[in-house]
Design a protein around this motif. Structure first.
Motif: not given
Lengths: 403, 288
Positions: A242-256
């Motif tokens: 999920v983290l990898r795909e969030l990065y690929k999708a260009g997500y710049e918000g926070g993650k916890i």
């Protein structure tokens, strides 16, 4: 001359009488003379596989120390170990073996709430004591009749802390991406409660099947909601993807995420830019305690995960409860455990010291590597510390440890 | 809504193409050796780890590492078949299939013995997605797609034009007739194990390139691979491709109406529907 020596009539009679007497004695008396059998049921493989082996080692360490010090009231402890594979089916088979074949009086160290939920009924029905590191609220609400304690704070407490932390970070719009687990829905409900009370908003959540290899579409639905913080409520293998795909999708918000999911192994398997800025919250062991330092030296590690610390404490509690009760059965452990884990007795952080004091007839209050180990009536832990960290350039930076 | 469907179909096709590679391996082995070789799950894992070794330890780029993954799983597949499965085959397909399941568990733990349980990622940069209007696609997905398509094209060319490929099809079609014509079924069995398991390993690495790998990588996809082969027609190689694309797209489109937690059910539902309505699968069971 016969080469077979035939025993005399008298010897045969005496032997038979002794056998009958032994069989006629209550089984409890027979059991009291043999070794004490305990079971370790840990996630050696599967999603918990990065914790299982050291959890097992921690339990073995306690047993070795107890045996080296002469056992519990003179009886040696035998440990039978099985692997849950972090899978409820396999865990149930393993627990059946521990209960039916090895005849253990306690099972220690189940990890993952789905596993514990599956194993717990076998334990209480067989009157075997279960100690677990699983956090789902539902576990201690099972009708376990006291045959269960856990050293891990429950979801309600953990998510409450996570929610308060998000409020302190100023997160206004939160989305949850959760693996299908017993705590997925209760977690989201609790987080919503805390966030709304603090003036923030819960945008929604997606519960995914954690055994899938791609979560692109799930991530699309998360990003459509435009969150400023995403709570990744899964386990390491799926959270990695999920983290990898969030990065690929260009997500710049926070993650916890929970500290058991976003852990050192995860940081090592992903490029630093993917994990950058991800926050983790998790129960913290008592890093300054003598018990923690002793366990760290035994395991040969500086930084211990909370589960190994908890397993060390669970094995110690079980041994001490048996010593206190003077009997190695599930019901005896159940009745005695709170009399050695809490209360006005002398504080001890080591199982061998505790056994000595108990032998002298003194009361004790065990405090271990994971914390105070005090339990309420349904088996939930009363207090613990939490540790807040952030991934920065591929390593964790400690933000704070707080109660 | 329309872009959402387009994105889902695109995701499904990408996932399906990768899935097709091990599904072809599974179905090809079934076509020739006539038993479901579930040990393909662990060959998927072995391929993923072989590719990992090539990529991380030897520093080879992904397309070369993929070839290494193919070779290692192929060889491992042949050895396992020779030592474990071939002696079991005379006892019938069911016993052999059960042995294959046991073999999977053994191999999975062999991998664990060397590499442990930890998650591992390939040494590749994680690139941001390309965006076309509202649609997004990742460069890694496109690379995987290209590799998968090249692998499938090579296989089809091999089956259509080479002597060995034709012999394989002959054995799959009619083993008795093939043996009368002098085709050695044992050699063909070895060849199909090599190619089939090689494709499984290649597929495993492609799956891992986009995600992470651990000893359960293959085990997680085996149901979907099996579903793809059954839906397309067990034993039909083009069928495996059609089946994989169908399952890939169906799993994604199901998200429109179902909670993602139920995505795994799609594989089971597909098997159920196909076995009820068209037991031979979409394309029937002709090998090629």
């Amino acid at each position: 001359m016969s080469i077979i020596s035939i025993p005399s009539r008298r010897t045969v009679l005496a032997g038979t009488a002794a056998t009958i007497a032994a069989l006629a004695a209550p089984s409890i008396v027979r059991a009291q003379n043999g070794p004490i059998r305990l079971g370790a049921l840990n996630p050696l493989t599967g999603a918990g596989g990065s914790y299982g082996p050291t959890m097992r080692r921690a339990i073995e360490g306690v047993v070795e120390r107890v045996n080296a010090a002469g056992g519990i009231r003179g009886r040696m402890v035998e440990l039978a170990g099985e692997d849950t594979q972090t899978n409820p089916d396999a865990a149930v088979r393993a627990a059946r073996k521990l209960i039916d074949v090895d005849k253990v009086s306690a099972i220690m160290g189940t990890w993952a709430s789905s596993v514990t939920t599956a194993v717990a009924p076998l334990c209480w029905e067989s009157k075997v004591f279960l100690t677990t590191v699983s956090g789902s609220d539902t576990i201690t609400k099972l009708p376990h009749q006291g045959y269960l304690i856990r050293t891990q704070p429950n979801t309600h407490l953990q998510i409450g802390k996570l929610g308060e932390f998000l409020l302190s970070l100023g997160s206004k719009k939160v989305f949850v991406l959760a693996a299908q687990t017993p705590f997925a829905l209760p977690s989201q409900a609790r987080l919503t409660e805390v966030l709304v009370a603090g003036g923030s908003e819960m945008l929604g959540g997606v519960i995914y099947d954690k055994d899938k290899t791609s979560f692109r579409s799930e991530i699309d639905s998360a990003l459509k909601a435009k969150p400023d913080m995403i709570y990744l409520n899964g386990y390491t293998p799926d959270v990695t993807i999920v983290l990898r795909e969030l990065y690929k999708a260009g997500y710049e918000g926070g993650k916890i995420g929970q500290a058991y999911a976003i852990n050192q192994k995860l940081l090592e398997s992903l490029p630093p830019e993917v994990t950058e800025g991800a926050y983790t919250v998790g129960p913290s062991p008592s890093v300054d305690s003598a018990a923690y330092k002793r366990l760290a030296a035994f395991l040969g590690k500086d930084d211990l995960d909370p589960y190994s610390c908890q397993c060390n404490d669970q094995a110690s509690l079980v041994c001490l409860a048996i010593a206190k009760a003077g009997e190695a059965s599930g019901p005896a452990i159940k009745d005695a455990v709170r009399s050695i884990s809490q209360g006005p007795g002398q504080k001890v952080d080591d199982v061998v010291d505790g056994l000595k004091l108990l032998a002298e007839g003194k009361d004790i209050n065990f405090e271990g590597a994971s914390g105070a180990c005090d339990f309420d009536a349904i088996g939930d832990i009363l207090t613990t510390n939490f540790r807040y960290e952030q991934a920065q350039k591929g390593a964790f930076k400690l933000l704070k440890i707080a109660a | 809504m329309l872009t959402e469907i387009a994105q889902l179909v695109l995701n499904g096709l990408m996932a399906g193409t990768i899935l097709a590679v091990p599904a072809i391996g599974f179905t090809a082995i079934y076509a020739v050796l006539r038993f479901p070789n579930f040990s393909i799950a662990s060959q998927v894992t072995i391929g993923a780890f072989a590719g990992y070794v090539a990529n991380v330890y030897f520093g080879l780029p992904a397309p070369v590492a993929v070839a290494f993954a193919f070779l290692v799983s192929g060889i491992s597949g042949v050895i396992c078949d020779e030592v474990v499965l071939r002696p079991m085959r005379p006892t019938g397909p069911l016993a052999t299939a059960i042995t294959a399941v046991a073999l999977t568990i053994v191999l999975e733990n062999v991998v664990r013995f060397w590499f442990g349980n930890d998650l591992r990622g390939y040494d590749l940069p994680v690139l941001r997605d390309w965006r076309f209007g509202e649609l997004r696609v990742s460069p890694q997905q496109v690379e995987n797609l290209v590799i998968a398509v090249i692998a499938m094209a090579c296989l089809f060319a091999f089956l259509a034009f080479s002597r060995m490929g034709k012999a394989m099809r002959a054995v799959a079609d009619n083993p008795t007739l093939a043996s009368i014509k002098g085709i050695d079924a044992i050699t063909i069995g070895r060849l199909v194990s090599f190619v089939g398991m090689g494709l499984a390993g290649l597929g495993g690495m492609l799956l891992g390139l986009d995600t992470s790998i651990d000893p359960l990588t293959g085990f997680r996809v085996i149901l979907t691979v099996f579903a793809a082969a059954v839906v397309g027609g067990l034993g039909s190689i083009p069928g495996a491709v059609v089946g994989a694309l169908t399952i890939g797209v169906a799993e994604e489109l199901s998200l429109l109406v179902l909670d993602p937690a139920y995505r795994s059910a799609i594989g089971f539902v597909a098997i159920l529907l196909v076995l009820t309505l068209r037991p031979r699968g979409i394309l029937g069971e002709r090998a090629f």
